[in-house]
Design a protein around this motif. Sequence first.
Motif, short mmCIF file in Angstrom:
data_model
loop_
_atom_site.label_atom_id
_atom_site.label_comp_id
_atom_site.label_asym_id
_atom_site.label_seq_id
_atom_site.Cartn_x
_atom_site.Cartn_y
_atom_site.Cartn_z
N PHE A 40 74.23 -63.54 54.78
CA PHE A 40 74.84 -62.27 54.40
C PHE A 40 76.26 -62.44 53.88
N GLU A 41 76.97 -63.40 54.40
CA GLU A 41 78.38 -63.56 54.06
C GLU A 41 78.64 -64.60 52.99
N ASN A 42 77.58 -65.21 52.46
CA ASN A 42 77.73 -66.30 51.52
C ASN A 42 76.80 -66.13 50.32
N THR A 43 76.69 -67.16 49.51
CA THR A 43 75.95 -67.09 48.24
C THR A 43 74.94 -68.22 48.17
N VAL A 44 73.73 -67.90 47.75
CA VAL A 44 72.76 -68.94 47.43
C VAL A 44 72.85 -69.16 45.93
N VAL A 45 73.06 -70.41 45.52
CA VAL A 45 73.12 -70.74 44.10
C VAL A 45 71.92 -71.61 43.77
N SER A 46 71.15 -71.20 42.75
CA SER A 46 69.99 -71.95 42.28
C SER A 46 70.34 -72.55 40.92
N ARG A 47 70.13 -73.85 40.78
CA ARG A 47 70.45 -74.55 39.53
C ARG A 47 69.18 -75.09 38.89
N TYR A 48 69.11 -74.90 37.55
CA TYR A 48 68.00 -75.41 36.75
C TYR A 48 68.39 -76.74 36.11
N PRO A 49 67.40 -77.58 35.80
CA PRO A 49 67.70 -78.87 35.16
C PRO A 49 68.47 -78.73 33.84
N ASP A 50 68.32 -77.61 33.14
CA ASP A 50 69.01 -77.42 31.86
C ASP A 50 70.46 -76.97 32.02
N GLY A 51 70.93 -76.84 33.27
CA GLY A 51 72.31 -76.44 33.53
C GLY A 51 72.47 -74.97 33.87
N GLY A 52 71.45 -74.15 33.65
CA GLY A 52 71.51 -72.74 34.00
C GLY A 52 71.54 -72.55 35.51
N TRP A 53 72.03 -71.40 35.95
CA TRP A 53 72.10 -71.11 37.38
C TRP A 53 71.86 -69.63 37.65
N VAL A 54 71.57 -69.34 38.90
CA VAL A 54 71.43 -67.98 39.40
C VAL A 54 72.15 -67.91 40.73
N LYS A 55 72.99 -66.89 40.91
CA LYS A 55 73.64 -66.64 42.19
C LYS A 55 72.92 -65.48 42.85
N HIS A 56 72.63 -65.62 44.15
CA HIS A 56 71.87 -64.62 44.91
C HIS A 56 72.71 -64.11 46.07
N TRP A 57 72.67 -62.79 46.27
CA TRP A 57 73.38 -62.16 47.39
C TRP A 57 72.42 -61.25 48.14
N PHE A 58 72.27 -61.51 49.45
CA PHE A 58 71.44 -60.70 50.33
C PHE A 58 72.35 -59.90 51.24
#
Length: 123
Positions: A32-50
């Motif tokens: 809840f207090e932090n961020t999940v970061v998902s990285r793709y091999p092509d350098g793209g990313w997604v930040k997730h907040w619950f």
Amino acid sequence: MKQANGALIGVVAAAALAGLGTAASAQTADVFENTVVSRYPDGGWVKHWFNRDGSYAAEFSDGRRLAARWRVEGERVCLNGIRPSVMMISRFCSPLIQASLGESWTSRDPLGRRVQNELRPGR
């Protein structure tokens, strides 16, 4: 599935998804207090907040944003009502994974692409 001490997190990226197991656990504050970061091999990313209230938000490296509601369903965490719909997907579920702050793990996004995830400090 990676097993480690810490917050329960299920992650799948692209509508990459992270979530938590039981709200009763003192360790769940990590997600809840932090961020999940998902990285793709092509350098793209997604930040997730619950959020504790069941809301979810994500931001992609290209500036796109998603919103949804998350919920634990058995051994999975599910995003429901994903807005805007991604590739006609309005719901997506992923296995719960245990991870601590700073740990990383591999998973797949809703399209089957491999992503590397990390639970990072802060929002």
